[in-house]
Design an enzyme around this catalytic site. Structure first.
Site, PDB file in Angstrom:
ATOM      1  N   HIS A 268      69.854  58.373  40.960  1.00  6.63           N
ATOM      2  CA  HIS A 268      69.880  58.056  39.520  1.00  6.63           C
ATOM      3  C   HIS A 268      68.868  56.929  39.281  1.00  6.63           C
ATOM      4  O   HIS A 268      67.679  57.114  39.512  1.00  6.63           O
ATOM      5  CB  HIS A 268      71.330  57.686  39.159  1.00  6.63           C
ATOM      6  CG  HIS A 268      71.632  57.586  37.710  1.00  6.63           C
ATOM      7  ND1 HIS A 268      70.781  57.991  36.719  1.00  6.63           N
ATOM      8  CD2 HIS A 268      72.725  57.094  37.050  1.00  6.63           C
ATOM      9  CE1 HIS A 268      71.332  57.769  35.535  1.00  6.63           C
ATOM     10  NE2 HIS A 268      72.511  57.210  35.710  1.00  6.63           N
ATOM     11  N   HIS A 307      65.178  67.099  37.655  1.00  7.65           N
ATOM     12  CA  HIS A 307      66.143  66.494  36.736  1.00  7.65           C
ATOM     13  C   HIS A 307      67.210  67.523  36.418  1.00  7.65           C
ATOM     14  O   HIS A 307      66.911  68.713  36.319  1.00  7.65           O
ATOM     15  CB  HIS A 307      65.430  66.064  35.440  1.00  7.65           C
ATOM     16  CG  HIS A 307      66.210  65.067  34.656  1.00  7.65           C
ATOM     17  ND1 HIS A 307      67.216  65.433  33.804  1.00  7.65           N
ATOM     18  CD2 HIS A 307      66.145  63.721  34.625  1.00  7.65           C
ATOM     19  CE1 HIS A 307      67.730  64.338  33.266  1.00  7.65           C
ATOM     20  NE2 HIS A 307      67.102  63.283  33.753  1.00  7.65           N
ATOM     21  N   ASP A 363      61.168  58.275  36.463  1.00  7.58           N
ATOM     22  CA  ASP A 363      61.009  57.320  37.552  1.00  7.58           C
ATOM     23  C   ASP A 363      59.709  57.478  38.327  1.00  7.58           C
ATOM     24  O   ASP A 363      59.375  56.629  39.147  1.00  7.58           O
ATOM     25  CB  ASP A 363      62.175  57.459  38.544  1.00  7.58           C
ATOM     26  CG  ASP A 363      63.463  56.980  37.921  1.00  7.58           C
ATOM     27  OD1 ASP A 363      63.434  55.927  37.276  1.00  7.58           O
ATOM     28  OD2 ASP A 363      64.492  57.668  38.067  1.00  7.58           O
TER      29      ASP A 363
END
Ligand code: ACO
Length: 429
Positions: A268, A307, A363
């Site tokens: 995460h 994702h 990210d």
């Protein structure tokens, strides 16, 4: 004539049931009536990791994962990143509307005047080991704040909830900065209320002997954009944790400590840290094909890719890529960027990633910006947690005021032993 319902036949006994469809969803509880015998519990759904289960109705954040669309309260993330500020966006998420001039002034004033923490906070920060991970410090410090504000337990009082929202958004950046300064053995820097939210955060992190810290406007803006992009993302792991813990009616500081913990994990919010380590390990562009081969063989993942919801380019990653260029003009080029760009290019042309619809997520590039701005890798998830506080509080407020919600309590399918006798230790194998 089409009907908004589902007709289900239970082949165990031939019985048919009509189940209403609302918002393209059926209620799992409507399956409970399907039984073969009176004493049966009734049918349940099995959905580990909530792949296809809606746990709430929400009006905060919309995501279309196939098209790569993200909107806060209906406003596209691209517009907010270009035109808004983090604090204005936090107001939008929490109240549902963009503030007018006076509302924004009030809101900014309230949050800014809640950035100070009790002096005792410094004492327990001092108790951490010099190399304590700042995320661990943030989790603990957030939980500890609940002891300073026992009234926050009055979660059904809207005024108390409002105060807690100001305090949490205001103080989380101070706690994060204190954690960073502690790791360096540097004195804590108190908030400067003249600065913007992100400008003040940079002040609390990086101010040295200068009487007044002046943040670099490009870096201040870049950080603000990153804060906007990370402010909410509907029912992700940490937000579900916030709602789930909050559903027990514990105070929101304690619930948020749990949400920060959920964010800490490498799948995460910890992924940006993992991306940077991965890029450093790859080391040079010529090693990329070998690395990709290993990923495809199941030996590790391409961090920052994939994702649960986006099966297209994460819209936040596109904005971050642009922001990175602006930051690198000030800080100088980050050599890992070339590896990241090449890695992205190769992965996006590779059958393995195409077939599984794996694209860069938020990210993939954020860590490169953070590193260029002199943040240590361990601070990356903390930089995610600070702005997500707005989303967590918006989601928590929505949950607390939603008459449909009760304490979160999933069911299980029990497959273990039943009714075995206790065997004294001397008689066990
Ligand atoms: N690298 C290589 N293969 C991957 C990756 C990846 N990053 N992500 C998914 N896959 C593969 C899986 O192995 C699986 O392959 P299979 O069908 O052959 O078994 C397939 O793609 C589907 O993946 P799942 O794990 O089922 O997808 P899920 O929705 O459960 O996981 C997750 C999503 C956790 C984000 C995953 O893609 C991942 O681990 N990515 C890397 C970590 C990361 O970047 N996390 C940040 C997410 S964004 C955020 O939280 C802010």
């Amino acid at each position: 004539m089409s009907k908004n319902s589902l007709t289900v036949t239970d082949n165990r006994n031939g019985k048919s049931y009509e189940i209403p469809i609302e918002n393209e969803t059926i209620r799992a509880i409507d399956l409970r009536q399907m039984k073969v015998a009176d004493e049966d519990f009734g049918l349940m759904t099995y959905d580990p990791a909530f792949i296809n289960t809606a746990s709430c109705k929400s009006k905060i954040t919309f995501i279309d994962g196939d098209q790569g669309i993200l909107e806060y309260r209906g406003i596209p993330i691209e517009q907010l990143a270009e035109k808004s500020t983090y604090l204005e966006t936090a107001h939008l998420l929490i109240t549902g509307e963009l503030p007018n001039v006076n509302q924004l002034k009030d809101w900014t004033n309230h949050v800014t005047h809640h950035t100070y923490v009790h002096e005792n906070v410094k004492k327990f920060m001092d108790g951490f080991h010099h190399d304590a991970h700042p995320m661990g410090m943030l989790v603990s410090a957030m939980a500890a704040l609940s002891t300073f504000y026992p009234h926050a337990k009055n979660i059904h009082d809207p005024e108390e909830r409002r105060m807690t929202i100001y305090r949490i958004i205001g103080k989380i950046s101070t706690l994060a900065a204190f954690a960073y300064r502690h790791s360096l053995g540097m004195p804590y820097v108190y908030p400067d209320n003249d600065l913007s939210y992100s400008g003040n955060f940079l002040n609390m992190l990086f101010r040295m002997a200068e009487p007044k810290y002046q943040p670099n406007p490009v870096l201040e803006h870049a950080l603000d954009v990153l804060f906007i992009l990370h402010a909410d993302h509907e029912q992700n792991c940490s937000t579900s944790a916030m709602r789930s813990i909050g559903s027990s009616h514990v105070d929101p500081y304690s619930a948020m400590a749990g949400a920060i913990s959920a964010l800490y994990g490498p799948l995460h919010g910890g992924a940006n840290e993992a991306v940077l380590k991965m890029l450093q390990e790859i080391g040079s562009k010529d090693k990329i094909p070998d690395f990709i081969k290993k990923v495809k063989a199941g030996e590790g993942k391409l961090m920052g890719f994939g994702h649960r919801v986006y099966k297209n380019y994460d819209p936040r990653a596109k904005i971050i890529k642009k922001t990175a260029d602006q930051v690198f003009e000030v800080t100088g080029h980050n050599p890992l960027l070339e590896i990241a760009l090449e890695l992205e290019k190769i992965a996006l042309e590779d059958e393995y990633f195409i077939k599984r619809k794996l694209y860069p997520n938020v990210d993939f590039y954020s860590g490169l910006i953070y590193q260029a701005m002199r943040f240590p890798v361990s601070m990356f998830p903390v930089l995610f947690a600070i702005p997500r506080a707005a989303g967590w509080m918006a989601q928590w407020e929505e949950m607390i005021t939603d008459a449909d919600q009760k304490i979160a309590r999933p069911r299980q399918i029990y497959l273990g032993h039943r009714q075995r006798d206790y065997v004294p230790i001397g008689k066990r194998n």
